[in-house]
Enzyme design. Structure first.
Site, PDB file in Angstrom:
ATOM      1  CE  LYS A 158      97.913 -11.281  53.478  1.00 19.98           C
ATOM      2  NZ  LYS A 158      98.115 -10.559  52.199  1.00 19.98           N
ATOM      3  N   GLY A 164      99.344 -17.758  48.282  1.00 23.83           N
ATOM      4  CA  GLY A 164      98.224 -18.505  47.743  1.00 23.83           C
ATOM      5  C   GLY A 164      97.166 -18.830  48.783  1.00 23.83           C
ATOM      6  N   GLY A 165      97.180 -18.086  49.909  1.00 22.29           N
ATOM      7  CA  GLY A 165      96.070 -18.213  50.857  1.00 22.29           C
ATOM      8  C   GLY A 165      96.297 -19.148  52.026  1.00 22.29           C
ATOM      9  CD  GLU A 200      99.814  -7.512  53.758  1.00 13.01           C
ATOM     10  OE1 GLU A 200     100.820  -7.568  53.042  1.00 13.01           O
ATOM     11  OE2 GLU A 200      98.712  -7.960  53.399  1.00 13.01           O
ATOM     12  CE  LYS A 201      92.341  -1.101  58.216  1.00 12.97           C
ATOM     13  NZ  LYS A 201      91.881  -0.926  59.625  1.00 12.97           N
ATOM     14  CE  LYS A 237      95.427 -15.413  40.139  1.00 12.16           C
ATOM     15  NZ  LYS A 237      96.862 -15.476  39.809  1.00 12.16           N
ATOM     16  CG  ASN A 290     103.092 -15.217  42.088  1.00  6.50           C
ATOM     17  OD1 ASN A 290     103.282 -15.521  43.255  1.00  6.50           O
ATOM     18  ND2 ASN A 290     101.918 -14.807  41.648  1.00  6.50           N
ATOM     19  NE  ARG A 292     103.126 -19.283  39.038  1.00  6.16           N
ATOM     20  CZ  ARG A 292     102.691 -18.829  40.195  1.00  6.16           C
ATOM     21  NH1 ARG A 292     103.515 -18.731  41.210  1.00  6.16           N
ATOM     22  NH2 ARG A 292     101.432 -18.464  40.357  1.00  6.16           N
ATOM     23  CB  VAL A 295      97.635 -20.365  34.747  1.00  2.19           C
ATOM     24  CG1 VAL A 295      96.466 -20.885  33.915  1.00  2.19           C
ATOM     25  CG2 VAL A 295      98.211 -21.481  35.612  1.00  2.19           C
TER      26      VAL A 295
HETATM   27  C1  MV4 Z   1      94.745 -10.134  51.774  1.00  2.00           C
HETATM   28  C2  MV4 Z   1      93.355  -9.928  51.730  1.00  2.00           C
HETATM   29  C3  MV4 Z   1      92.856  -8.802  52.369  1.00  2.00           C
HETATM   30  N1  MV4 Z   1      93.697  -7.959  53.020  1.00  2.00           N
HETATM   31  N2  MV4 Z   1      95.540  -9.269  52.427  1.00  2.00           N
HETATM   32  C4  MV4 Z   1      94.741 -14.402  49.670  1.00  2.00           C
HETATM   33  C5  MV4 Z   1      95.823 -15.100  48.926  1.00  2.00           C
HETATM   34  C6  MV4 Z   1      97.074 -14.359  49.199  1.00  2.00           C
HETATM   35  N3  MV4 Z   1      97.868 -14.290  48.018  1.00  2.00           N
HETATM   36  C7  MV4 Z   1      96.632 -13.021  49.675  1.00  2.00           C
HETATM   37  N4  MV4 Z   1      95.238 -13.111  49.956  1.00  2.00           N
HETATM   38  C8  MV4 Z   1      94.559 -12.084  50.511  1.00  2.00           C
HETATM   39  N5  MV4 Z   1      95.315 -11.183  51.166  1.00  2.00           N
HETATM   40  C9  MV4 Z   1      95.007  -8.214  53.023  1.00  2.00           C
HETATM   41  N6  MV4 Z   1      95.822  -7.372  53.666  1.00  2.00           N
HETATM   42  C10 MV4 Z   1      92.563 -10.830  51.034  1.00  2.00           C
HETATM   43  C11 MV4 Z   1      93.164 -11.921  50.420  1.00  2.00           C
HETATM   44  C12 MV4 Z   1      92.282 -12.779  49.674  1.00  2.00           C
HETATM   45  C13 MV4 Z   1      92.394 -12.893  48.284  1.00  2.00           C
HETATM   46  C14 MV4 Z   1      93.375 -12.224  47.565  1.00  2.00           C
HETATM   47  C15 MV4 Z   1      93.476 -12.345  46.207  1.00  2.00           C
HETATM   48  C16 MV4 Z   1      92.582 -13.153  45.517  1.00  2.00           C
HETATM   49  C17 MV4 Z   1      91.616 -13.827  46.207  1.00  2.00           C
HETATM   50  C18 MV4 Z   1      91.507 -13.729  47.588  1.00  2.00           C
HETATM   51  C19 MV4 Z   1      90.511 -14.415  48.280  1.00  2.00           C
HETATM   52  C20 MV4 Z   1      90.427 -14.316  49.632  1.00  2.00           C
HETATM   53  C21 MV4 Z   1      91.312 -13.514  50.344  1.00  2.00           C
END
Ligand code: MV4
Length: 462
Positions: A158, A164-165, A200-201, A237, A290, A292, A295
């Site tokens: 990451k 936020g992806g 991360e895992k 969301k 976050n 803030r 929503v």
């Molecule tokens: C992850 C994950 C799986 N494993 N981290 C996506 C947005 C960012 N804020 C963190 N995200 C993710 N991190 C690990 N270690 C999967 C996601 C993820 C996700 C997380 C929250 C809500 C929707 C998501 C959709 C796809 C992937």
């Protein structure tokens, strides 16, 4: 207490802040772009200042324009809402040096949480559970390889400046590592001007669960429980609820206690949201914070009875948590709340649907709340976020909240533009949603199922 607050935002959240100010007897200043001249935040504020052309970059994100508006109107404090300048540490700093209170955490705390890798280490130091992962920034693919062996595949890299992806890569085997690492680094450098990565895992099908916190200027931080936000598409969301069916009272207390201690140590002030992933066996792992108001804050308001925006203002003015939140309200959550995000979008393609609203009928009645700045004959400009309303239901339990949401969705009429209302009607009718069987992959499965059944959502919205 502040006499006058400038709201550096637009749409429903600008109205939400105006509501809080009115109840506190505080005067309000709206700022608006040329595209928002006829917006309700301009009408309901005591004063309004035009700060530039339609594009956000030239108006709502223009720091000198916002500060000038605050100075000419003699504003004491600025509420940034969500998005826009809300997590901009430089903006918070400029506010303070201009002698205007920024309603949010101190700039250095915003900056810390903006660096995801540093935030992760800060949480780790204070015993908030994090996922197995790297320590510090990973400089090279070689180094990443060593971490991946230690953590075990699959892993995810990451961008430290991301969130936020954006700037993420899942890596399932060593053969993919070098390519994925380098492309993530390049993407992060281009997008954020900072290529720092951490690892991360990887959790395959997590739930997304977040905790609402409030901190005062006297070193106290409390948790107001969680929100379940797994139902999303492309990191947007679609609906949220509180409490989560997956969080036991014991887990809620345990995480809440750790967060209070951790964030008090960090010097967290004002409202914040701590995001966790829940794995298959129901454990929560911190991912990011976050700084803030979010929503989806209304679902927490409905189950706690606490006005979060009013709390933000009072806390920024120096109030003590113990004085603004009675012990009784801190006990926990009453009933269940669900929020459906009504976006001006095509409900299947998710493409923006700007234009003039012809008919706008908002449902009401016991257990229904609508936060919106839209109105009949009003225009949804193409320049901004597509959220036009939030429909929130509250019931004694989840089933009642769902039934109320279903009848309110039936009675919500928007004509002239496409919205996500028909999509929400289908989700509420879905046996998996009703049973609480979902994770972050739910929408992919749900949309595939709709396609198979060839359900035309636009036909429903006409
Ligand atoms: C992850 C994950 C799986 N494993 N981290 C996506 C947005 C960012 N804020 C963190 N995200 C993710 N991190 C690990 N270690 C999967 C996601 C993820 C996700 C997380 C929250 C809500 C929707 C998501 C959709 C796809 C992937």
């Amino acid at each position: 207490m502040f006499k006058k607050i400038l709201i550096a935002n637009r749409g429903e959240i600008a109205l939400r802040v105006i509501c809080a100010c009115k109840e506190l007897g505080i005067k309000t200043v709206a700022v608006y772009s040329d595209a928002d001249r006829n917006s309700l935040h301009v009408r309901f504020a005591d004063e309004a200042v035009c700060i530039g052309p339609p594009r956000s970059s030239e108006s709502y994100l223009n720091i000198p324009a916002v500060i000038s508006a605050a100075e000419i109107t003699n504003t004491d404090a600025i509420h940034p809402g969500y998005g826009l300048l809300s997590e901009n540490a430089n903006f918070a700093e400029v506010c303070e040096t201009s002698d205007i209170k920024f309603i949010g955490p101190p700039p250095e705390v915003i900056r810390l949480m903006g660096e995801k890798e540093k935030a992760r280490q800060a949480m780790k130091r204070t015993n908030v559970p994090i996922l197995p992962g790297s320590e510090g920034v990973i400089a090279t693919a070689e180094e990443a390889k060593e971490w991946a062996i230690q953590i075990g595949y699959p892993v995810i890299v990451k961008a430290s400046a991301g969130g936020g992806g954006r700037g993420m890569r899942v890596i399932r085997a060593e053969t993919e590592l070098e390519g994925s690492f380098n492309s993530a680094q390049a993407e992060a450098a281009a997008a954020f001007g900072n290529g720092n990565l951490y690892m991360e895992k990887f959790i395959e099908q997590p739930r997304h669960i977040e905790f609402q916190v409030l901190g005062d200027l006297h070193g106290k931080v409390i948790s107001l429980g969680e929100r379940e936000c797994s139902i999303q598409r492309r990191h947007q969301k679609l609906l949220e609820e509180s409490p989560s069916t997956q969080v036991t009272e014991e887990l809620r207390q345990q995480i809440g206690k750790k967060l209070s201690e951790c964030l008090a140590q960090i010097g967290y002030v004002n409202a914040g949201t701590v995001e966790f992933l829940m794995d298959e066996d129901g454990s929560l792992h911190f991912i990011e914070m976050n700084t803030r108001i979010q929503v989806e804050h209304p679902v927490t308001e409905m189950v706690t009875g606490i006005d979060l925006v009013k709390s933000q203002i009072l806390l920024a003015a120096g109030a003590k948590l113990g004085d603004i939140i009675p012990r009784l309200d801190r006990k926990g959550q009453r009933g269940h709340a669900i929020e459906c995000r009504i976006n001006a979008e095509h409900p299947e393609k998710f493409t923006p649907s700007a234009g003039k609203i012809k008919t706008f009928h908002v449902p009401g009645g016991l257990g229904i709340r609508v936060d919106t700045a839209a109105y009949a004959e009003g225009v949804i400009p193409p320049y901004y976020d597509s959220l036009i309303a939030k429909l929130i239901s509250h019931g004694r339990d989840r089933d009642e909240a769902i039934m109320r949401m279903r009848r309110a969705l039936e009675m919500f009429i928007v004509e002239g533009i496409h919205t996500t209302i028909p999509l929400h009607r289908r989700i509420m009718a879905d046996p998996d949603f009703q049973a609480g069987r979902f994770d972050t992959k739910y929408m992919e499965r749900f949309l595939a199922k709709l396609q198979e059944e060839r359900v035309q959502l636009t036909a429903v919205s006409a």
